[in-house]
Design an enzyme around this catalytic site. Structure first.
Site, short mmCIF file in Angstrom:
data_model
loop_
_atom_site.label_atom_id
_atom_site.label_comp_id
_atom_site.label_asym_id
_atom_site.label_seq_id
_atom_site.Cartn_x
_atom_site.Cartn_y
_atom_site.Cartn_z
N ASN A 222 0.93 -1.01 0.11
CA ASN A 222 0.09 -0.07 0.03
C ASN A 222 0.93 1.17 0.04
OD1 ASN A 222 -1.92 1.98 0.31
ND2 ASN A 222 -2.52 1.25 2.37
N LYS B 121 -0.07 4.38 -0.29
CA LYS B 121 -0.90 5.28 0.31
C LYS B 121 -0.81 6.65 -0.59
CE LYS B 121 -0.11 3.32 4.85
NZ LYS B 121 -0.53 3.65 6.34
N HIS C 261 -9.71 0.49 4.42
CA HIS C 261 -8.30 0.83 5.31
C HIS C 261 -8.93 1.68 6.32
CE1 HIS C 261 -4.37 2.28 6.27
NE2 HIS C 261 -3.96 1.23 5.62
N GLU D 131 -7.65 4.17 7.52
CA GLU D 131 -7.21 5.71 7.11
C GLU D 131 -8.49 6.17 6.34
OE1 GLU D 131 -3.44 5.35 5.46
OE2 GLU D 131 -2.43 4.95 7.36
N GLU E 295 -5.98 -5.55 9.90
CA GLU E 295 -4.82 -4.56 10.19
C GLU E 295 -5.35 -3.90 11.72
OE1 GLU E 295 -2.58 -2.88 6.54
OE2 GLU E 295 -4.71 -2.08 6.54
N GLY F 215 1.94 2.08 10.64
CA GLY F 215 2.78 3.06 10.61
C GLY F 215 3.42 3.28 11.87
N SER G 271 3.02 -2.51 10.25
CA SER G 271 4.45 -2.35 10.41
C SER G 271 5.07 -3.88 10.35
CB SER G 271 4.64 -2.00 12.02
OG SER G 271 4.44 -0.89 12.17
C1 PEP Z 1 -1.06 -0.02 5.63
O1 PEP Z 1 -0.74 1.02 5.23
O2 PEP Z 1 -2.04 -0.74 5.66
C2 PEP Z 1 0.19 -0.49 6.61
C3 PEP Z 1 -0.16 -1.69 7.31
O3 PEP Z 1 1.27 0.32 6.99
P1 PEP Z 1 2.71 -0.01 7.43
O4 PEP Z 1 3.03 -1.46 6.97
O5 PEP Z 1 3.45 1.08 7.31
O6 PEP Z 1 2.27 -0.15 8.78
#
Ligand code: PEP
Length: 323
Positions: free
Chosen positions: A68, A70, A152, A154, A232, A238, A278
């Protein structure tokens, strides 16, 4: 309805020492089930979660890893390096998809030479027309795009901007539209930190709440490979804080168990559940060894060359689990 495309994988595999959560246990205690038992065997013993024995062994699922990007990168001149990270992945034993930013989808969507899929980060649910600022599934279909990611955190209101949060009902509408148009979907769920701090029962209640609206759609899905659940935990996205392998496995198994009872044991055994939060090259091997983790949704590390190592890690872990 929602059927028709082929399912990858299909080999029986051996699961190492999984544990499962019994959602019917009022104390919500973790229950250690037999040491070398797959989810399919577990369901068969307990009566299939209300139905028959699943037709597929748990680990017949083909791994899947997504990147992703983003709202990155800032400059289109940086796209070739990111595309190269994706093209460096060995996709022979693992599905790979990438979610470019909306502005960049049209630039890179024909740049992948290893079978990696492009999966836009959002879509509308009405098609083309007077929908300013939207991306239509119909446009994706016309571009040959096969996957779309929705839900997601976000976009569910977790990125700290005062934009309207997408509801579970809206996301169910989007999912139905995506599937009806013949595309496949990565559907993200996950709990924020205050819920995790209340323990696994609270986490599972939140996961169920985020899944409940799509249960009728999942019940009508004849090809279970067309929907991937990306679990997630918001607190891990992040932040550099990864769920421990045990935490992730416990939650994935709980989600699978819920889907077994609420949809069918077959769907629960077939559907792929990714971990996101992460994930990186260092933690991917241990997470990949968990029997109910079928892949990763990767944010930050998908902007780096180590993304290919994450794909390699889960491909190796699931291959080594085969009989
Ligand atoms: C994500 O954006 O779905 C995500 C898991 O980000 P990160 O791996 O940076 O935590």
């Amino acid at each position: 309805m929602h059927g028709g495309k082929g399912f990858g994988g299909g080999e029986a595999t051996r699961d190492p020492a999984p544990t499962y959560i019994n959602p019917n246990d009022p104390k919500g205690k973790q229950q250690a089930i037999h040491k070398a038992e797959s989810f399919a065997e577990y369901l068969a013993k307990r009566g299939g979660g209300g139905g028959a024995t699943p037709s597929r062994p748990t680990s017949g699922r083909r791994p899947i890893v997504g990147g992703n990007w983003k709202c990155n990168p800032a400059s289109p001149y940086d796209l070739p390096a990111l595309v190269a990270n994706i093209n460096a992945c060995d996709t022979s034993s693992c599905d790979v998809y990438v979610c470019p930013s909306p502005l960049h989808v049209g630039i890179v969507y024909q740049s992948f030479n290893n079978g990696a899929y492009v999966a836009p980060q959002n879509c509308n649910f009405k098609g083309c027309g007077a929908f300013t600022g939207e991306m239509a599934v119909d446009q994706m279909e016309a571009m040959g795009i096969k996957w779309c990611l929705i839900g997601h955190s976000e976009r569910r209101g977790e990125f700290g901007l005062p934009t309207p949060a997408e509801s579970n009902a809206l996301l169910a509408t989007k999912l139905a539209y995506i599937l009806d148009k013949g595309l496949n979907c990565i559907f993200c769920i996950g709990e924020p930190l205050p819920i995790r701090e209340n323990g696994i029962d609270a986490v599972m209640a939140e996961c169920r709440a985020q899944l409940n609206e799509i249960l009728p759609i999942l019940r009508g899905l004849s090809d279970h490979s067309r929907v991937v659940i990306a679990y997630e935990p918001v607190w891990a996205i992040g932040t550099g804080v990864t769920a421990s392998p045990m935490q992730a496995q416990e939650t994935h198994a709980g989600i699978r168990q819920y889907l077994a009872s609420a949809v069918s044991p077959q769907l629960a055994a077939n559907i792929r559940i990714q971990y996101g939060g992460s994930a990186n090259a260092a933690n991917a091997p241990e997470l990949s060894a968990q029997p109910d983790i079928d892949g990763f949704l990767v944010g930050g590390a998908s902007l780096k060359p180590e993304f290919a190592q994450i794909v390699a890690a889960i491909a190796a872990a699931k291959a080594s689990a085969r009989f």
